[in-house]
Scaffold this motif. Structure first.
Motif, short mmCIF file in Angstrom:
data_model
loop_
_atom_site.label_atom_id
_atom_site.label_comp_id
_atom_site.label_asym_id
_atom_site.label_seq_id
_atom_site.Cartn_x
_atom_site.Cartn_y
_atom_site.Cartn_z
N UNK A 105 -20.85 53.90 -0.91
CA UNK A 105 -21.44 54.77 0.11
C UNK A 105 -20.49 54.91 1.30
N UNK A 106 -19.92 53.78 1.73
CA UNK A 106 -19.01 53.83 2.88
C UNK A 106 -17.78 54.68 2.58
N UNK A 107 -17.28 54.61 1.37
CA UNK A 107 -16.10 55.39 1.01
C UNK A 107 -16.46 56.86 0.79
N UNK A 108 -17.46 57.11 -0.03
CA UNK A 108 -17.78 58.49 -0.43
C UNK A 108 -18.47 59.29 0.68
N UNK A 109 -19.43 58.72 1.33
CA UNK A 109 -20.21 59.47 2.32
C UNK A 109 -19.65 59.37 3.74
N UNK A 110 -19.12 58.21 4.09
CA UNK A 110 -18.65 57.99 5.47
C UNK A 110 -17.14 58.11 5.60
N UNK A 111 -16.43 58.09 4.49
CA UNK A 111 -14.98 58.19 4.51
C UNK A 111 -14.29 57.00 5.15
N UNK A 112 -14.91 55.84 5.11
CA UNK A 112 -14.35 54.65 5.75
C UNK A 112 -13.35 53.94 4.82
N UNK A 113 -12.46 53.22 5.46
CA UNK A 113 -11.53 52.36 4.73
C UNK A 113 -12.23 51.01 4.53
N UNK A 114 -12.38 50.58 3.29
CA UNK A 114 -13.15 49.36 3.00
C UNK A 114 -12.26 48.14 2.78
N UNK A 115 -10.98 48.23 3.07
CA UNK A 115 -10.09 47.08 2.87
C UNK A 115 -10.49 45.90 3.72
N UNK A 116 -11.14 46.13 4.84
CA UNK A 116 -11.54 45.02 5.71
C UNK A 116 -12.71 44.24 5.12
N UNK A 117 -13.41 44.78 4.12
CA UNK A 117 -14.54 44.11 3.50
C UNK A 117 -14.14 43.28 2.28
N UNK A 118 -12.88 43.32 1.91
CA UNK A 118 -12.42 42.60 0.71
C UNK A 118 -12.20 41.14 0.96
#
Length: 118
Positions: A105-118
């Motif tokens: 959802x964060x990537x597809x809908x919000x366009x956020x970079x999720x590398x900080x959640x890894x």
């Protein structure tokens, strides 16, 4: 000779039947506690992520990997290995799936970079 053959096939058939019955009984007894969790599993699988705050919260709270796996070393020698205990959690697959849906959802809908959640 014919009687011996008949007797041995009867014994093996009854042994197989007993083994199947015992296996079915133990499997049924083992699954009783997990059957009680089925409504919770279904509820977790049905959660739809539609809020960026919720998605960020779930991505932070649910770990990306099992935090319990450890190697115990003394003077550089491996003394013991504690295996990952997450697989023993009956809700593990549902929680990992929920975290994955939140990250998607964060990537597809919000366009956020999720590398900080890894």
């Amino acid at each position: 000779m014919n009687k011996t053959y008949l007797y041995s096939s009867t014994v093996s058939t009854s042994a197989v039947a007993h083994q199947k019955l015992h296996s079915a009984q133990s499997q049924r007894l083992f699954n009783i506690p997990f059957q009680r969790l089925e409504p919770l599993r279904q509820w977790l699988d049905r959660i739809e992520i539609k809020n960026p705050k919720l998605a960020r919260f779930l991505s932070r709270v649910i770990p990306s990997q099992c935090p319990f796996e450890r190697d115990i070393k003394v003077f550089g020698y491996l003394v013991a290995h504690i295996p990952p205990l997450c697989k023993l959690n009956p809700l593990y697959d549902q929680l990992v799936g929920l975290r994955f849906r939140a990250l998607c959802y964060l990537v597809d809908q919000c366009g956020e970079d999720i590398r900080s959640y890894a």
